[in-house]
Design a protein around this motif. Structure first.
Motif, PDB file in Angstrom:
ATOM      1  N   THR A  32       0.835  -1.210   0.000  1.00  0.00           N
ATOM      2  CA  THR A  32       0.000   0.000   0.000  1.00  0.00           C
ATOM      3  C   THR A  32       0.868   1.257   0.000  1.00  0.00           C
ATOM      4  OG1 THR A  32      -1.722  -1.214   1.191  1.00  0.00           O
ATOM      5  CG2 THR A  32      -1.867   1.181   1.205  1.00  0.00           C
ATOM      6  N   LYS A  33       1.942   1.229   0.795  1.00  0.00           N
ATOM      7  CA  LYS A  33       2.848   2.390   0.868  1.00  0.00           C
ATOM      8  C   LYS A  33       3.474   2.676  -0.501  1.00  0.00           C
ATOM      9  CE  LYS A  33       6.873   1.858   2.656  1.00  0.00           C
ATOM     10  NZ  LYS A  33       7.874   1.345   3.604  1.00  0.00           N
ATOM     11  N   GLU A  34       3.915   1.630  -1.196  1.00  0.00           N
ATOM     12  CA  GLU A  34       4.515   1.839  -2.529  1.00  0.00           C
ATOM     13  C   GLU A  34       3.483   2.335  -3.526  1.00  0.00           C
ATOM     14  OE1 GLU A  34       7.427  -0.110  -4.592  1.00  0.00           O
ATOM     15  OE2 GLU A  34       8.523  -0.897  -2.869  1.00  0.00           O
ATOM     16  N   LEU A  35       2.241   1.835  -3.396  1.00  0.00           N
ATOM     17  CA  LEU A  35       1.184   2.270  -4.310  1.00  0.00           C
ATOM     18  C   LEU A  35       0.863   3.752  -4.080  1.00  0.00           C
ATOM     19  CD1 LEU A  35      -1.162  -0.853  -4.078  1.00  0.00           C
ATOM     20  CD2 LEU A  35       0.022  -0.062  -6.152  1.00  0.00           C
ATOM     21  N   GLU A  36       0.846   4.177  -2.824  1.00  0.00           N
ATOM     22  CA  GLU A  36       0.593   5.594  -2.529  1.00  0.00           C
ATOM     23  C   GLU A  36       1.676   6.483  -3.150  1.00  0.00           C
ATOM     24  OE1 GLU A  36       0.150   5.827   1.725  1.00  0.00           O
ATOM     25  OE2 GLU A  36      -1.938   5.140   1.664  1.00  0.00           O
ATOM     26  N   ASN A  37       2.929   6.020  -3.049  1.00  0.00           N
ATOM     27  CA  ASN A  37       4.028   6.783  -3.664  1.00  0.00           C
ATOM     28  C   ASN A  37       3.876   6.843  -5.185  1.00  0.00           C
ATOM     29  OD1 ASN A  37       5.205   7.341  -1.214  1.00  0.00           O
ATOM     30  ND2 ASN A  37       6.551   5.548  -1.279  1.00  0.00           N
ATOM     31  N   LEU A  38       3.449   5.718  -5.748  1.00  0.00           N
ATOM     32  CA  LEU A  38       3.213   5.658  -7.193  1.00  0.00           C
ATOM     33  C   LEU A  38       2.122   6.655  -7.578  1.00  0.00           C
ATOM     34  CD1 LEU A  38       3.910   3.311  -9.564  1.00  0.00           C
ATOM     35  CD2 LEU A  38       1.487   2.866  -9.219  1.00  0.00           C
ATOM     36  N   GLY A  39       1.056   6.700  -6.759  1.00  0.00           N
ATOM     37  CA  GLY A  39      -0.047   7.629  -7.023  1.00  0.00           C
ATOM     38  C   GLY A  39       0.422   9.072  -7.058  1.00  0.00           C
ATOM     39  N   LYS A  40       1.319   9.403  -6.126  1.00  0.00           N
ATOM     40  CA  LYS A  40       1.865  10.782  -6.116  1.00  0.00           C
ATOM     41  C   LYS A  40       2.699  11.043  -7.368  1.00  0.00           C
ATOM     42  CE  LYS A  40       2.003  11.049  -1.109  1.00  0.00           C
ATOM     43  NZ  LYS A  40       2.851  10.498  -0.035  1.00  0.00           N
ATOM     44  N   ARG A  41       3.529  10.028  -7.723  1.00  0.00           N
ATOM     45  CA  ARG A  41       4.439  10.215  -8.866  1.00  0.00           C
ATOM     46  C   ARG A  41       3.655  10.426 -10.153  1.00  0.00           C
ATOM     47  NH1 ARG A  41       7.498   6.306  -7.293  1.00  0.00           N
ATOM     48  NH2 ARG A  41       7.173   4.704  -8.871  1.00  0.00           N
ATOM     49  N   TYR A  42       2.525   9.756 -10.293  1.00  0.00           N
ATOM     50  CA  TYR A  42       1.748   9.837 -11.534  1.00  0.00           C
ATOM     51  C   TYR A  42       0.537  10.764 -11.382  1.00  0.00           C
ATOM     52  CZ  TYR A  42       4.574   6.143 -13.596  1.00  0.00           C
ATOM     53  OH  TYR A  42       5.621   5.417 -14.123  1.00  0.00           O
ATOM     54  N   SER A  43       0.484  11.538 -10.267  1.00  0.00           N
ATOM     55  CA  SER A  43      -0.621  12.484 -10.026  1.00  0.00           C
ATOM     56  C   SER A  43      -1.994  11.822 -10.132  1.00  0.00           C
ATOM     57  CB  SER A  43      -0.545  13.663 -11.014  1.00  0.00           C
ATOM     58  OG  SER A  43       0.714  14.277 -10.937  1.00  0.00           O
ATOM     59  N   LEU A  44      -2.119  10.658  -9.516  1.00  0.00           N
ATOM     60  CA  LEU A  44      -3.414   9.966  -9.487  1.00  0.00           C
ATOM     61  C   LEU A  44      -4.170  10.404  -8.231  1.00  0.00           C
ATOM     62  CD1 LEU A  44      -1.933   6.477 -10.428  1.00  0.00           C
ATOM     63  CD2 LEU A  44      -3.207   8.007 -11.956  1.00  0.00           C
ATOM     64  N   ASN A  45      -5.499  10.370  -8.308  1.00  0.00           N
ATOM     65  CA  ASN A  45      -6.294  10.872  -7.180  1.00  0.00           C
ATOM     66  C   ASN A  45      -6.884   9.781  -6.296  1.00  0.00           C
ATOM     67  OD1 ASN A  45      -5.902  13.643  -7.765  1.00  0.00           O
ATOM     68  ND2 ASN A  45      -7.377  13.456  -9.456  1.00  0.00           N
ATOM     69  N   ASP A  46      -6.367   8.557  -6.414  1.00  0.00           N
ATOM     70  CA  ASP A  46      -6.912   7.459  -5.603  1.00  0.00           C
ATOM     71  C   ASP A  46      -6.680   7.723  -4.108  1.00  0.00           C
ATOM     72  OD1 ASP A  46      -7.418   5.078  -7.783  1.00  0.00           O
ATOM     73  OD2 ASP A  46      -5.786   6.426  -8.350  1.00  0.00           O
ATOM     74  N   SER A  47      -7.653   7.276  -3.313  1.00  0.00           N
ATOM     75  CA  SER A  47      -7.592   7.500  -1.861  1.00  0.00           C
ATOM     76  C   SER A  47      -6.776   6.398  -1.187  1.00  0.00           C
ATOM     77  CB  SER A  47      -9.006   7.472  -1.295  1.00  0.00           C
ATOM     78  OG  SER A  47      -9.498   6.140  -1.338  1.00  0.00           O
ATOM     79  N   PRO A  48      -6.375   6.606   0.076  1.00  0.00           N
ATOM     80  CA  PRO A  48      -5.695   5.518   0.812  1.00  0.00           C
ATOM     81  C   PRO A  48      -6.507   4.220   0.787  1.00  0.00           C
ATOM     82  CG  PRO A  48      -5.514   7.564   2.036  1.00  0.00           C
ATOM     83  CD  PRO A  48      -6.404   7.851   0.858  1.00  0.00           C
ATOM     84  N   GLN A  49      -7.841   4.324   0.912  1.00  0.00           N
ATOM     85  CA  GLN A  49      -8.668   3.111   0.869  1.00  0.00           C
ATOM     86  C   GLN A  49      -8.568   2.441  -0.513  1.00  0.00           C
ATOM     87  OE1 GLN A  49     -10.425   1.631   3.477  1.00  0.00           O
ATOM     88  NE2 GLN A  49     -10.525  -0.049   1.985  1.00  0.00           N
ATOM     89  N   ASP A  50      -8.523   3.245  -1.581  1.00  0.00           N
ATOM     90  CA  ASP A  50      -8.365   2.675  -2.925  1.00  0.00           C
ATOM     91  C   ASP A  50      -7.076   1.854  -2.997  1.00  0.00           C
ATOM     92  OD1 ASP A  50     -10.679   3.757  -4.073  1.00  0.00           O
ATOM     93  OD2 ASP A  50      -9.662   5.645  -4.548  1.00  0.00           O
ATOM     94  N   TRP A  51      -5.984   2.424  -2.497  1.00  0.00           N
ATOM     95  CA  TRP A  51      -4.694   1.721  -2.594  1.00  0.00           C
ATOM     96  C   TRP A  51      -4.703   0.442  -1.762  1.00  0.00           C
ATOM     97  CZ3 TRP A  51      -2.813   2.912  -6.817  1.00  0.00           C
ATOM     98  CH2 TRP A  51      -2.702   4.225  -7.272  1.00  0.00           C
ATOM     99  N   LEU A  52      -5.358   0.492  -0.600  1.00  0.00           N
ATOM    100  CA  LEU A  52      -5.484  -0.726   0.211  1.00  0.00           C
ATOM    101  C   LEU A  52      -6.308  -1.773  -0.539  1.00  0.00           C
ATOM    102  CD1 LEU A  52      -5.015  -2.209   2.888  1.00  0.00           C
ATOM    103  CD2 LEU A  52      -7.011  -1.021   3.828  1.00  0.00           C
ATOM    104  N   ASP A  53      -7.397  -1.321  -1.186  1.00  0.00           N
ATOM    105  CA  ASP A  53      -8.211  -2.249  -1.988  1.00  0.00           C
ATOM    106  C   ASP A  53      -7.388  -2.864  -3.118  1.00  0.00           C
ATOM    107  OD1 ASP A  53     -10.332  -1.591  -0.384  1.00  0.00           O
ATOM    108  OD2 ASP A  53     -11.411  -0.407  -1.888  1.00  0.00           O
TER     109      ASP A  53
END
Lengths: 267, 267
Positions: A32-53
């Motif tokens: 989840t932590k790596e996915l959140e970092n990926l989201g920031k790098r690619y300017s995605l708007n997914d929420s923490p719950q999305d990344w956990l899902d």
């Protein structure tokens, strides 16, 4: 458990074989932590719950596939390939296609897929393993391939004496061949009398029940979120004091430091 | 070698696979020392030269048998069993029967046979392996069985990232399957262009030549007494400066500390 059971059901054990995903490392937080970092790098708007899902869906694909193949179904014997197939399918699905559209470069998908090689240990894992290693042979017995397990050990500092993957024998746990082969190569003779010199350590009952059938002793370790597959009855039994009345389980521990204390570690 | 060759023939290597007997550990001194202690315990009058001869004869039996089986001959795939068969034959032979008559107890023979699990490292092995482990994956690729290799690692403090035995694949080196299988499980693609990301490290040319045929890079390490099987021509070439002109060998080093310097270790 406040005190070791008496007599100690692990007396005479000289080898511990560890399940890895969920048991030794906290895959859910790490991925989840790596996915959140990926989201920031690619300017995605997914929420923490999305990344956990996302992490949970990826992991569920792995669990479903390994179990199917363990029972004789068709499929790859390399979890790197399996993780990638599941990832690509997810990135084409309606919920995650916006991520798939961002991650067009092969290099980016390869890198994301290797997150399973970079999982962090639970907080008690390193002190527990170092204490256990003084008295015992400690080895993996995981469905992860060898390179994944070696990369993870270097990433997280896991001090394994040996790295066994079910891929060495072309199967996945809970296929009986995985347990029998690991015991054979460690020169351990299995038996049903509870005196086998090797015990399986895992946060999943299906794994321990297969190890028990293969003639090993078994240690269940409580890990947050890893009991999703439990039946209501098993969950109720595990919540009872000691937990020693669970079918297929010799000992229940809360973490690896408690396990080390069962082998006389006084730290 | 006073300076690394240029360009460095190990550039890009990320995995080192080590032969163990003779390359990592000094079996000759270790076994002879235990035999001398045994002689004292049983009041035997054998000389130091006798014990050295005993160790060499035991080892020669192992070398002859593994090579024969590697080429497709019949025999056990477990070196513990092989070592014991050779030992029992020796203890019935005219030269050593007085030792056989002293060692009547099964327990004593089992204990002596396990001397191969308790070999000591060459003096440079530990500093070399610890330095290499910082930059690379270091693993065994030995004809010893897994339990032997794990016991030896714990005895001698060898910090392996993974323990591969040719027994995992039911063969002995130099059978090509041993090298190919180790590479496969480390997710390394072999090639003949000298860019494979794994190198074999050994004190024996037959092992390196098989590794080279399997598409690996190769490092010859000079170890006293381990060149007994060399042809005169190979011995002459190896004694020449650099040693880089030996068929099947990319690099020749004097010890593991020199090997670590090839990967930038400045200690």
């Amino acid at each position: 458990m406040s005190a070791p059971p008496s007599p100690n059901p692990l007396h005479g054990v000289e080898v511990l074989l560890f399940d890895v995903f969920g048991t030794v490392v906290d895959w859910r937080s790490s991925v989840t932590k790596e996915l959140e970092n990926l989201g920031k790098r690619y300017s995605l708007n997914d929420s923490p719950q999305d990344w956990l899902d996302f992490a949970n869906e990826w992991r569920k694909g792995y669990m479903d596939n390994t179990r199917r193949i363990a029972e004789g179904g068709e499929g790859t014997n390399d979890v790197d390939i399996m993780h990638r197939e599941i990832l690509d399918t997810m990135l084409s699905s309606p919920r995650w296609s916006h991520i798939g559209e961002a991650l067009t470069e092969e290099k980016a998908r390869v890198e994301l897929n290797l997150v399973w090689h970079r999982l962090d240990a639970w907080p008690d894992t390193l002190p527990g393993l170092h204490a256990l290693k003084k008295h015992l042979i400690i080895a993996t017995l995981s469905n992860g391939n060898v390179r994944l397990l070696v990369d993870m050990a270097k990433h997280a500092g896991l001090p394994w004496d040996a790295v066994f993957s079910s891929a060495l024998w072309g199967v996945y746990k809970p296929n009986p061949l995985a347990y029998a082969s690991a015991l054979h190569h460690l020169s351990i003779v299995p038996n049903k009398e509870g005196t086998t010199k090797a015990a399986m350590v895992a946060a999943h009952l299906f794994d321990l029940r297969a190890a028990k059938k293969a003639g090993m002793r078994t240690v269940y370790v409580r890990r947050p979120g890893e009991d999703a597959g439990l039946s209501d009855e098993d969950r109720k039994r595990l919540s009872e004091s000691g937990g020693g009345n669970i079918d297929g389980v010799d000992v229940v521990v809360s973490d690896f430091k408690e396990l080390a204390r069962l082998f006389g570690d006084s730290e």
